[in-house]
Design a protein around this motif. Structure first.
Motif, PDB file in Angstrom:
ATOM      1  N   THR A  52       0.828  -1.217   0.000  1.00  0.00           N
ATOM      2  CA  THR A  52       0.000   0.000   0.000  1.00  0.00           C
ATOM      3  C   THR A  52       0.859   1.263   0.000  1.00  0.00           C
ATOM      4  O   THR A  52       0.448   2.286  -0.555  1.00  0.00           O
ATOM      5  CB  THR A  52      -0.964   0.012   1.202  1.00  0.00           C
ATOM      6  OG1 THR A  52      -0.229  -0.148   2.418  1.00  0.00           O
ATOM      7  CG2 THR A  52      -1.992  -1.100   1.068  1.00  0.00           C
ATOM      8  N   ARG A  55       1.524   2.269  -3.633  1.00  0.00           N
ATOM      9  CA  ARG A  55       0.362   2.344  -4.518  1.00  0.00           C
ATOM     10  C   ARG A  55       0.487   3.422  -5.586  1.00  0.00           C
ATOM     11  O   ARG A  55       0.178   3.195  -6.766  1.00  0.00           O
ATOM     12  CB  ARG A  55      -0.910   2.580  -3.700  1.00  0.00           C
ATOM     13  CG  ARG A  55      -1.355   1.394  -2.890  1.00  0.00           C
ATOM     14  CD  ARG A  55      -2.645   1.682  -2.140  1.00  0.00           C
ATOM     15  NE  ARG A  55      -2.444   2.679  -1.088  1.00  0.00           N
ATOM     16  CZ  ARG A  55      -3.436   3.195  -0.372  1.00  0.00           C
ATOM     17  NH1 ARG A  55      -4.687   2.837  -0.616  1.00  0.00           N
ATOM     18  NH2 ARG A  55      -3.197   4.062   0.592  1.00  0.00           N
ATOM     19  N   LEU A  56       0.920   4.604  -5.214  1.00  0.00           N
ATOM     20  CA  LEU A  56       0.994   5.694  -6.178  1.00  0.00           C
ATOM     21  C   LEU A  56       2.019   5.398  -7.266  1.00  0.00           C
ATOM     22  O   LEU A  56       1.802   5.703  -8.447  1.00  0.00           O
ATOM     23  CB  LEU A  56       1.330   7.009  -5.470  1.00  0.00           C
ATOM     24  CG  LEU A  56       0.250   7.547  -4.532  1.00  0.00           C
ATOM     25  CD1 LEU A  56       0.717   8.822  -3.838  1.00  0.00           C
ATOM     26  CD2 LEU A  56      -1.041   7.829  -5.309  1.00  0.00           C
ATOM     27  N   ALA A  59       0.520   2.906  -9.598  1.00  0.00           N
ATOM     28  CA  ALA A  59      -0.463   3.567 -10.458  1.00  0.00           C
ATOM     29  C   ALA A  59       0.234   4.345 -11.578  1.00  0.00           C
ATOM     30  O   ALA A  59      -0.239   4.371 -12.718  1.00  0.00           O
ATOM     31  CB  ALA A  59      -1.337   4.500  -9.639  1.00  0.00           C
ATOM     32  N   THR A  78      -6.301   0.267 -10.306  1.00  0.00           N
ATOM     33  CA  THR A  78      -5.433   1.120  -9.500  1.00  0.00           C
ATOM     34  C   THR A  78      -6.130   2.426  -9.110  1.00  0.00           C
ATOM     35  O   THR A  78      -5.791   3.018  -8.084  1.00  0.00           O
ATOM     36  CB  THR A  78      -4.112   1.425 -10.233  1.00  0.00           C
ATOM     37  OG1 THR A  78      -4.393   1.968 -11.536  1.00  0.00           O
ATOM     38  CG2 THR A  78      -3.270   0.160 -10.369  1.00  0.00           C
ATOM     39  N   THR A  82      -5.685   2.982  -5.172  1.00  0.00           N
ATOM     40  CA  THR A  82      -4.899   4.083  -4.618  1.00  0.00           C
ATOM     41  C   THR A  82      -5.719   4.997  -3.710  1.00  0.00           C
ATOM     42  O   THR A  82      -5.150   5.739  -2.914  1.00  0.00           O
ATOM     43  CB  THR A  82      -4.279   4.932  -5.741  1.00  0.00           C
ATOM     44  OG1 THR A  82      -5.309   5.350  -6.639  1.00  0.00           O
ATOM     45  CG2 THR A  82      -3.239   4.137  -6.502  1.00  0.00           C
ATOM     46  N   HIS A  83      -7.041   4.952  -3.832  1.00  0.00           N
ATOM     47  CA  HIS A  83      -7.879   5.870  -3.054  1.00  0.00           C
ATOM     48  C   HIS A  83      -8.580   5.203  -1.868  1.00  0.00           C
ATOM     49  O   HIS A  83      -9.196   5.886  -1.049  1.00  0.00           O
ATOM     50  CB  HIS A  83      -8.931   6.524  -3.960  1.00  0.00           C
ATOM     51  CG  HIS A  83      -8.339   7.443  -4.986  1.00  0.00           C
ATOM     52  ND1 HIS A  83      -8.052   7.034  -6.267  1.00  0.00           N
ATOM     53  CD2 HIS A  83      -7.950   8.743  -4.921  1.00  0.00           C
ATOM     54  CE1 HIS A  83      -7.532   8.034  -6.951  1.00  0.00           C
ATOM     55  NE2 HIS A  83      -7.456   9.088  -6.155  1.00  0.00           N
TER      56      HIS A  83
END
Length: 251
Positions: A52, A55-56, A59, A78, A82-83
């Motif tokens: 986690t 994640r960015l 993405a 993604t 990501t959110h």
């Protein structure tokens, strides 16, 4: 082909080995497939803190992919991944893959159920990996879908993707189950299925039967995991029976 961002290898080294062992560069199509398979493998793993936290970056890697249908499915996943709150991600993962038999990520289960044949299939997979010069970590079984995807990315479309083709029906059942549940993970399975040969009528009929009846029943009296080496985490393995008492043995 846009490479993964330079900051991602720290994740990839511990989760998915980069395909640096190849002696000759693979064609662009094979490289594209390998990148998609590595990303699917990563994103299908349990969303722990390490995953986690990246994640960015993942993405961004997905956003840099060429505009293929599989890339669009990964982007849809993604965007949610990501959110979402990390705790919610973990709860959703457990619900989808640990608590539902029709979307378990252990592929040999769909073909063999909890039978001795499954133990033999797990052993054959492990031997296939070793023959290709690859040793899996001890944390997961060799039929865990992220592990199978990792091997496919490393070994290439031929021998590397053979286990995926062999378990095409199980992959299709997982996709159907995730779609029925409305899980965003359905996008990852849709991306994967788009890389595989389309299912035949026989495949679809077998998937429908699996969904209705489940995998083969357990063979009573047989250890489905051989000596226990390939039992899923947390599985109760009964102790070895005591040797029979010989006549005249003072006990």
């Amino acid at each position: 082909m846009s490479p993964l961002p330079a900051t991602i290898p720290a994740i990839v080294r511990t989760r998915v080995r980069a395909a640096t062992r190849r002696r000759t560069p693979a064609p662009e199509e094979a490289e594209r497939r390998a990148l998609l398979l590595r990303l699917c493998s990563l994103l299908l793993q349990y969303p722990d803190t390490e995953l986690t936290d990246g994640r960015l970056l993942l993405a961004q890697a997905v956003g840099a992919l060429p505009k293929y249908p599989a890339a669009a499915e990964l982007a849809a996943f993604t965007d949610w991944f990501t959110h979402e709150d990390p705790d919610a991600l973990q709860r959703h993962y457990v619900e989808m893959f640990d608590l539902r038999r029709k979307s378990s990520l252990y592929l040999t289960y769909y073909l063999h159920g909890d039978t001795r044949r499954r133990g033999m299939a797990l052993l054959a997979l492990a031997q296939r990996y070793r023959a290709a010069g690859w040793e899996i970590d001890g944390g997961e079984l060799p039929d865990h879908l992220p592990v199978v995807l990792e091997f496919a990315a490393l070994a290439g479309p031929g021998r590397g993707e053979a286990p995926l083709r062999q378990h095409r029906r199980g992959v299709e059942l997982i996709r159907h189950a995730l779609t029925d549940a409305g899980s965003p993970y359905r996008h990852l399975l849709a991306a994967l299925c788009g890389l595989l040969p389309p299912p035949t009528e026989g495949d679809l009929a077998a998937v429908a039967q699996l969904a209705a009846e489940g995998p083969p029943a357990e063979e009573v009296g047989l250890d489905p995991y051989g000596n226990g080496e390939f039992a899923p985490p947390g599985t109760f393995m009964p102790p070895e029976p005591a040797p029979p008492t010989r006549q005249g043995d003072p006990r």
